[in-house]
Scaffold this active site. Structure first.
Site, PDB file in Angstrom:
ATOM      1  N   GLY A 326      -8.698 -14.117  -8.941  1.00  0.00           N
ATOM      2  CA  GLY A 326      -9.582 -13.480  -7.976  1.00  0.00           C
ATOM      3  C   GLY A 326      -8.932 -12.250  -7.354  1.00  0.00           C
ATOM      4  O   GLY A 326      -8.142 -11.559  -8.000  1.00  0.00           O
ATOM      5  N   SER A 327      -9.257 -12.019  -6.114  1.00  0.00           N
ATOM      6  CA  SER A 327      -8.810 -10.781  -5.464  1.00  0.00           C
ATOM      7  C   SER A 327      -7.303 -10.693  -5.310  1.00  0.00           C
ATOM      8  O   SER A 327      -6.779  -9.607  -5.049  1.00  0.00           O
ATOM      9  CB  SER A 327      -9.462 -10.648  -4.095  1.00  0.00           C
ATOM     10  OG  SER A 327     -10.863 -10.635  -4.258  1.00  0.00           O
ATOM     11  N   THR A 328      -6.596 -11.813  -5.420  1.00  0.00           N
ATOM     12  CA  THR A 328      -5.136 -11.715  -5.313  1.00  0.00           C
ATOM     13  C   THR A 328      -4.599 -10.841  -6.438  1.00  0.00           C
ATOM     14  O   THR A 328      -3.522 -10.264  -6.327  1.00  0.00           O
ATOM     15  CB  THR A 328      -4.473 -13.094  -5.393  1.00  0.00           C
ATOM     16  OG1 THR A 328      -4.812 -13.699  -6.638  1.00  0.00           O
ATOM     17  CG2 THR A 328      -4.938 -13.994  -4.255  1.00  0.00           C
ATOM     18  N   PHE A 329      -5.365 -10.723  -7.519  1.00  0.00           N
ATOM     19  CA  PHE A 329      -4.936  -9.940  -8.659  1.00  0.00           C
ATOM     20  C   PHE A 329      -5.054  -8.434  -8.379  1.00  0.00           C
ATOM     21  O   PHE A 329      -4.529  -7.609  -9.109  1.00  0.00           O
ATOM     22  CB  PHE A 329      -5.784 -10.319  -9.885  1.00  0.00           C
ATOM     23  CG  PHE A 329      -5.234  -9.850 -11.199  1.00  0.00           C
ATOM     24  CD1 PHE A 329      -4.083 -10.427 -11.738  1.00  0.00           C
ATOM     25  CD2 PHE A 329      -5.849  -8.823 -11.917  1.00  0.00           C
ATOM     26  CE1 PHE A 329      -3.582  -9.993 -12.950  1.00  0.00           C
ATOM     27  CE2 PHE A 329      -5.337  -8.396 -13.124  1.00  0.00           C
ATOM     28  CZ  PHE A 329      -4.204  -8.976 -13.651  1.00  0.00           C
ATOM     29  N   LYS A 330      -5.743  -8.105  -7.291  1.00  0.00           N
ATOM     30  CA  LYS A 330      -5.896  -6.686  -6.948  1.00  0.00           C
ATOM     31  C   LYS A 330      -4.546  -6.027  -6.692  1.00  0.00           C
ATOM     32  O   LYS A 330      -4.388  -4.814  -6.864  1.00  0.00           O
ATOM     33  CB  LYS A 330      -6.805  -6.536  -5.722  1.00  0.00           C
ATOM     34  CG  LYS A 330      -8.269  -6.824  -6.072  1.00  0.00           C
ATOM     35  CD  LYS A 330      -9.155  -6.817  -4.849  1.00  0.00           C
ATOM     36  CE  LYS A 330     -10.590  -7.164  -5.257  1.00  0.00           C
ATOM     37  NZ  LYS A 330     -11.409  -7.525  -4.067  1.00  0.00           N
TER      38      LYS A 330
END
Lengths: 639, 382
Positions: A326-330
């Protein structure tokens, strides 16, 4: 009685002659016997002496004590407990039925136990000790010992068996041992003779299995004299074996217990790393199980309850489980794009709430859009459109390469079972895997940690610690082996410009410390505890729906990663809560509590939490199944 | 010349007979028996029980019996030889009919506390009866076929009964012992050549009969023969006894492992270590020196008997002594051959050493007869 005189000198001479011939013959044969004796006893004596020795001497193995496992503070995690059992020697028993009747009054014995023991007794020689009951409590053994005079032939014996004093807390890390099976033997090319010992315990799962060679030690031998029936007469000599190595883990059992307790009730995983060394301070997968059940031989009912549980207690989600990050991969996408120079930190990108790609529209989680956002804002508010744009500019291969540099999509070498590789997809990967060309849409999904991207909680923690330090630290689980400190592993500097890193860290700080940040509600107040993080919510189903109204298994996974304290990073934390809902609402508070516990070194005081959440935190701490409850804050009187 | 043709008054009477006893032979018997006591003490793990003490008591009783028999004039024994033979045959029949079962073979009758093994008694009775027969028979008729047939029947009737028990060891001893006596009596050597030739034929027939409905010996006896021929083929099964026995014997070496230090016997690798295989214990613990010493004692007993026989002018005493010496010889020769792997395991005890009542008492009684012949031999007036 009158008989004719018939005895002539001739007959007497004949008898004498024949008598002498016979005597000579007998002596001759005795000479043959003597010669044979001499041949066997003098010429061949060596050979027969050797055979006699082989006859009488047996070599028995002495099983070594298995190496102990400690946590980083020296608290035992796996130890060798004394295992009390009762053995019976048939030839010393008076009335077998009477003895068993008496035993059943003293010791919990099922009909099955008695039946099995009787069968064994019938099968063995009367002097062979047969085990009646295993894994007995000291109380029961004491009962039997007191009644010993009435129970001839029954003796309590003590052996060693593996025991995990911290039970659930280390189940997934340490695993468990069990009696060696034919399957285990079949796997080995050159099995240790120790494994032939009945019921010898070897590591089955987890660290116990991975470090079996270290922990097992080597067998000692004793030469014993046996008689023809196999009864041991005496011990001739003994050579002690080598005890298995004692291993100290990097895990802190207090923190581990806290993390486990904090995750209780969820299907979740959390990892705490020491950023400088890569030491795994805590690695937890919930729900857990009691490894001691497996050592004793788990009952069918218990085993079914573990396998049929939809929260999968037996799976180690922290290293085996892989999730769309999810957004942690941003963090990865941002680093890849900025390093590639396709965007600058100050550059703003307009977010109308979606990005149009051909006929497809990629939505931002915020329907109305974020307006113009730069790097800082995009991370703080977790704007999706910003990253769609970055992904389109930088391309999947550079994102993939950055992901691997940060530890996602590569297998970390840890002595745990089935450590997952995760997935950092690339064009080549998709071509190979699906035979299809990579599409820009795939890149857009990957940019926000959806689509093909998969990471384990451990990998997320590694990613954060690499972001926090700029070093490619490697995770470390073994602190020392037999008191020899193990080296700290690093793959060198991350090779990312310090400015970019610094800007990303600052943005992460804003996530959990600046008003408007996605995890602002989960901030900690003291300067030295403030953490910098990133929320993530990864979709299990593609349709965005309200989480409370869907079945548990269709809800989104909640993620949060962070490092703390912000100024001088010490720890990195990742939390994944399966089907937990949103990262900011569900995962961030968990991570916050873990950070507070880890940095405070004990149960943290309530005043470090924002006033608004103190009550709920206190209530949470009270209800947590903690092992050590010292420092527990009092529940505030809300009446 | 027969004893009766000399004057009776030249033979000793009363207690003075004791002076004429062959004391050297008595000493030898005591020595051999003592070796037995020592070994029985050793195989019991250094204890008089359960074997050494009963054996000593029986030996004492046997010695008293031996002296009693020696005091009785030899012609009385000659005259009762037929009776003894008849009695032994009857006992063998009785054992067949009502004998109790032990070790799969019917071999003894229990009369109260006494366990009588008639086959042991038979060996001596046959020797006595044959000696009496040849004493009676005109020396010129000895080799005539009819007069050869009668002793053959005398030998084969009890042999047949013993084989039915089945007791192969005793049967072999009966046939061989009787044959030796016939040889000593002067039967023409050609008969022996024929018998040996037909014996070889019989053995072939026995082997040929294996597996057929008219099989001549029991399966277990066949297996023993197989085992003897190739003990290594089944070292833990049937060949176990021979293999372990040879190991024990060979491992004794020159001087042995020392008294009560024999690992093979002490750890029960040896079967029947107190009876048929006691020689292996001796050989293991006292080595070649000990084993050869016992053999020397046995040899001296044979030499004493043969010397007594050839110097005795009484034909009955002379032949009987040779027959008893031969029987005694056959006992230890078969036993030693067996434990050394030179003969199949047939269950023959080591005389005066192996634990067992019947054999010892009967042997001592037999030596009593030898002594009687020695004491009462015809002496010429000097």
């Amino acid at each position: 009685m009158r008989r004719p005189p018939k005895d002539t000198e001739d007959s007497r001479r004949r008898i004498t002659r024949r008598g002498l011939v016979l005597g000579g013959g007998m002596l001759g044969f005795m000479g043959v016997l003597a010669a044979r004796m001499r041949y066997m006893q003098v010429d061949q004596a060596e050979q027969f002496r050797l055979l006699a020795e082989e006859n009488r001497i047996n070599i028995r193995l002495i099983p070594p004590a298995r190496g102990l496992i400690f946590d980083r503070t020296g608290t035992p995690v796996a130890e060798n407990a004394q295992n009390y059992r009762l053995v019976i020697v048939r030839e010393d028993v008076g009335d077998l039925d009477e003895t068993f009747a008496m035993l059943r009054k003293l010791v919990p014995l099922t009909d099955e136990d008695v039946e099995r023991a009787l069968r064994e007794i019938r099968r063995r020689s009367p002097f062979v000790p047969v085990t009646i009951a295993d894994q007995l409590a000291w109380k029961d053994v004491a009962e039997v010992a007191v009644n010993a005079p009435a129970l001839p032939g029954v003796t309590p014996e003590v052996g060693l068996t593996r025991h995990y004093p911290l039970a659930h807390d280390f189940a997934h890390v340490v695993g468990y041992v069990g009696p060696v099976s034919d399957y285990d033997l079949g796997k080995l090319e050159n099995p240790d003779p120790l494994l032939q010992i009945p019921k010898f315990q070897i590591g089955k799962v987890g660290f116990e299995a991975k470090e079996e060679d270290l922990l097992r030690g080597s067998a000692g031998t004793k030469r014993i004299e046996v008689n023809a029936g196999g009864r041991v007469m005496r011990e001739l000599s003994r050579q002690e074996g080598k005890k298995g190595a004692d291993i100290q883990l990097t895990i802190d059992h207090g923190l581990q217990n806290f993390v486990n307790a904090r995750l209780a009730g969820e299907s979740a995983a959390a990892v705490v790393l020491e950023v400088e060394t890569g030491d795994i301070l805590a690695i937890s997968s919930a729900p857990s199980f009691d490894p001691n059940l497996f050592v004793r031989g788990i009952s069918g009912k218990d085993y079914r309850s573990l396998t049929e549980n939809d929260h999968r207690p037996l799976a180690d989600k922290s290293v085996q489980g892989t999730y769309p990050p999810g957004s942690t991969f941003k963090l990865v996408t941002a680093l890849a794009a900025h390093e590639a120079g396709v965007v600058t930190a100050g550059e703003t990108i307009y977010c109308p709430g979606y990005k149009q790609l051909g006929t497809r529209r990629f939505h931002c989680w915020k329907r109305g859009g974020h307006g113009r956002v730069d790097l800082h804002g995009s991370l703080m508010h977790s704007c999706d459109v910003y990253y769609y744009e970055l992904a389109e500019r930088v391309g999947i291969d550079r994102i993939s390469e950055m992901a691997r540099r940060l530890g996602i999509g590569i297998r970390h070498d840890l002595p745990m079972s089935a450590v997952a590789e995760g997935l950092a997809p690339s064009k080549a990967w998709k071509q190979e895997r699906y035979g299809e060309a990579w599409r820009v849409g795939d890149s857009l999904n990957a940019a926000i940690g959806q689509g093909y991207v998969l990471a384990s909680p451990l990998q997320l923690a590694i990613m954060v610690s690499r972001v926090a330090t700029g070093q490619m630290i490697r995770p470390r689980l073994i602190k020392s082996i037999d008191a020899v400190e193990q080296p700290i592993g690093t793959d060198g500097p991350l090779g990312v410009s310090p400015t970019t890193l610094s800007q990303i860290r600052k943005a992460m700080y804003a996530v959990s410390n600046a008003r408007g940040g996605t995890a602002y509600a989960s901030r900690l107040l003291p300067e030295n505890m403030r953490f910098a993080g990133k929320t993530g919510t990864s979709q299990v189903r593609s349709v965005v729906v309200h989480n409370a109204s869907v079945p548990w298994e269709h809800r989104d996974h909640a993620l949060f990663v962070c490092f703390a304290p912000f100024d001088a990073p010490k720890i990195a934390v990742s939390v994944v809560i399966e089907h937990g809902g949103g990262g900011s609402a569900v995962a961030a508070p968990v991570a916050r509590d873990i950070v507070a516990r880890a940095l405070h070194g004990d149960l943290p005081p309530l005043d470090i939490f924002p006033a608004g959440v103190r009550d709920s935190v206190a209530e949470r701490f009270q209800s947590m199944p903690l092992r050590d409850r010292t420092g527990m804050p009092p529940v505030s009187d809300r009446a | 010349m027969s004893y009766l043709e000399y004057r009776v008054q030249t033979t000793p009477t009363g207690l003075s007979k004791l002076l004429y006893i062959n004391w050297g032979l008595v000493l030898l018997l005591i020595s051999v028996a003592s070796v037995g006591f020592l070994m029985l003490y050793s195989v019991a793990g250094g204890s008089l029980q359960p074997w050494a003490e009963p054996q000593m008591k029986r030996f004492a009783i046997g010695m008293i019996g031996m002296f009693a028999i020696a005091m009785v004039p030899i012609h009385i024994w000659r005259n009762t030889a037929g009776l003894a033979y008849a009695l032994s045959v009857m006992l063998l029949v009785a054992v067949e009919v009502m004998g109790s079962i032990g070790m799969g073979a019917q071999r003894w009758i229990e009369i109260g506390p006494i366990r009588l093994q008639p086959s042991e008694f038979t060996k001596i009775a046959v020797v006595m009866f044959l000696a009496a027969y040849y004493d009676w028979l005109d020396i010129r008729k000895v080799s005539r076929p009819l007069w050869v047939l009668i002793p053959l029947i005398i030998i084969l009737l009890p042999t047949f009964l013993v084989l039915k028990q089945p007791d192969l060891g005793t049967a072999i001893l009966l046939v061989a012992g009787g044959g030796i006596l016939m040889f000593a009596a002067g039967v023409h050597w050609a008969y022996f050549a024929v018998v040996i030739a037909s014996g070889v034929g019989l053995v072939s027939a026995v082997i040929e009969s294996r597996g057929t409905p008219w099989q001549l010996i029991k399966d277990y006896q066949f297996r023993r023969i197989d085992t003897f021929l190739n003990p290594d083929s089944d070292p833990l099964g049937a060949g176990y006894h021979i293999t372990q026995s040879k190991i024990a014997l060979g491992s004794g070496g020159w001087a042995g492992r020392g008294f009560m230090q024999g690992t093979q016997s002490r750890l029960n690798f040896l079967p029947e270590k107190h009876t048929d295989f006691i020689f292996t214990t001796l050989a293991e613990e006292f080595g070649f020196v000990g084993a050869a010493s016992l053999l020397t004692l046995y040899a001296l007993i044979i030499v004493f008997c043969i010397a007594s026989a050839v110097s005795n002018k009484d034909r009955f005493a002379s032949l009987m002594t040779i027959g008893i010496a031969a029987t005694f010889f056959l006992y230890f020769a078969v036993n030693m051959s067996m434990v050394m792997g030179m003969a199949p395991v047939v269950g023959v005890p080591l005389p005066l050493v192996s634990y067992g009542g019947s054999a010892m008492l009967v042997l001592l009684a037999a030596f009593g007869l030898v002594q009687s012949g020695h004491v009462h031999r015809p002496r010429e007036r000097s």
